[in-house]
Design a protein around this motif. Structure first.
Motif, short mmCIF file in Angstrom:
data_model
loop_
_atom_site.label_atom_id
_atom_site.label_comp_id
_atom_site.label_asym_id
_atom_site.label_seq_id
_atom_site.Cartn_x
_atom_site.Cartn_y
_atom_site.Cartn_z
N GLU A 70 -6.79 -6.24 8.62
CA GLU A 70 -7.67 -5.10 8.33
C GLU A 70 -6.89 -3.92 7.76
O GLU A 70 -7.37 -3.23 6.86
N ALA A 71 -5.72 -3.66 8.30
CA ALA A 71 -4.93 -2.50 7.86
C ALA A 71 -4.60 -2.57 6.38
O ALA A 71 -4.52 -1.54 5.70
N MET A 72 -4.41 -3.78 5.85
CA MET A 72 -4.09 -3.93 4.44
C MET A 72 -5.34 -3.80 3.57
O MET A 72 -5.27 -3.31 2.44
N ASP A 74 -7.74 -1.80 4.24
CA ASP A 74 -7.98 -0.35 4.20
C ASP A 74 -7.11 0.35 3.17
O ASP A 74 -7.45 1.43 2.69
N ARG A 75 -5.99 -0.26 2.81
CA ARG A 75 -5.11 0.32 1.80
C ARG A 75 -5.48 -0.14 0.39
O ARG A 75 -4.76 0.09 -0.57
N THR A 90 -4.94 -8.78 13.21
CA THR A 90 -3.50 -8.62 13.36
C THR A 90 -2.72 -9.61 12.50
O THR A 90 -3.27 -10.61 12.02
#
Length: 197
Positions: A70-72, A74-75, A90
């Motif tokens: 998810e963090a990627m 969002d970028r 994760t």
């Protein structure tokens, strides 16, 4: 034994090196896997070698499955052009899904993240979490130093003789895929007696 390679998890860098050979290599691998009818499972990004790999496979009519945290997403680096894009919470979930979706692992040039994925694939094979081929494409001699280190840890006894051939390395993709298809699973640690450890 003959492994049918329907889907391969390809590990490679998200960086774009100044040496264009690496992007060209990733594109050639993507196109060749598509030509063989092999699904590309990869990190789901659209940058660097990852992006070149996926784009070439898709342009050649292949199937591409991305797995991205998810963090990627969002970028804004997620490749929405994938045949299917799995978004996970994760990095641990990402690597577990790679292992579930793929029949084998193939590592191209990359950095720290690529090394993390490669070593985990080897470690899980050594332990017995999977018995799938782990291939390393040593194009341009990129991994000569790493292969020297693998020989060193084997020669000094930190890698058991039964596990010394888990990593399959070649300079040419055709030969590497041929050896991966013919891979004979080793005896995993989970099945060894205490006297063998």
């Amino acid at each position: 034994m003959n492994h049918t390679l329907r889907a391969i998890a390809v590990y490679c860098g998200s960086a774009t090196p100044s040496d264009s050979r690496y992007l060209t290599l990733a594109g050639a691998v993507g196109a060749e896997l598509a030509r063989r009818g092999i699904t590309v499972v990869y990190g789901g990004g659209k940058l660097g070698l990852m992006g070149a790999l996926a784009q070439a496979a898709l342009e050649a009519g292949g199937k591409v499955i991305g797995v991205i945290p998810e963090a990627m997403v969002d970028r804004e680096v997620a490749n929405e052009a994938c045949t299917h894009l799995h978004v996970v919470a994760t990095m641990h979930e990402r690597k577990a899904l790679f292992t579930e979706l793929a029949d084998a692992f193939l590592t191209l040039p990359g950095g720290v993240g690529t090394m993390d994925e490669l070593w985990e694939a080897i470690s899980w094979a050594q332990l017995g979490y999977h018995s799938k081929p782990v291939g390393l494409l040593n194009a341009f001699g990129f991994y000569d130093g790493l292969l020297g280190f693998v020989r060193h840890i084997t020669d000094t006894g930190f890698v058991r003789p039964a596990h010394a051939r888990i990593l399959i390395a070649e300079h040419e993709l055709d030969l590497l895929l041929e050896r991966m298809e013919a891979y004979e699973p080793h005896q995993p640690i989970f099945r060894m007696k205490a006297s063998d450890l």
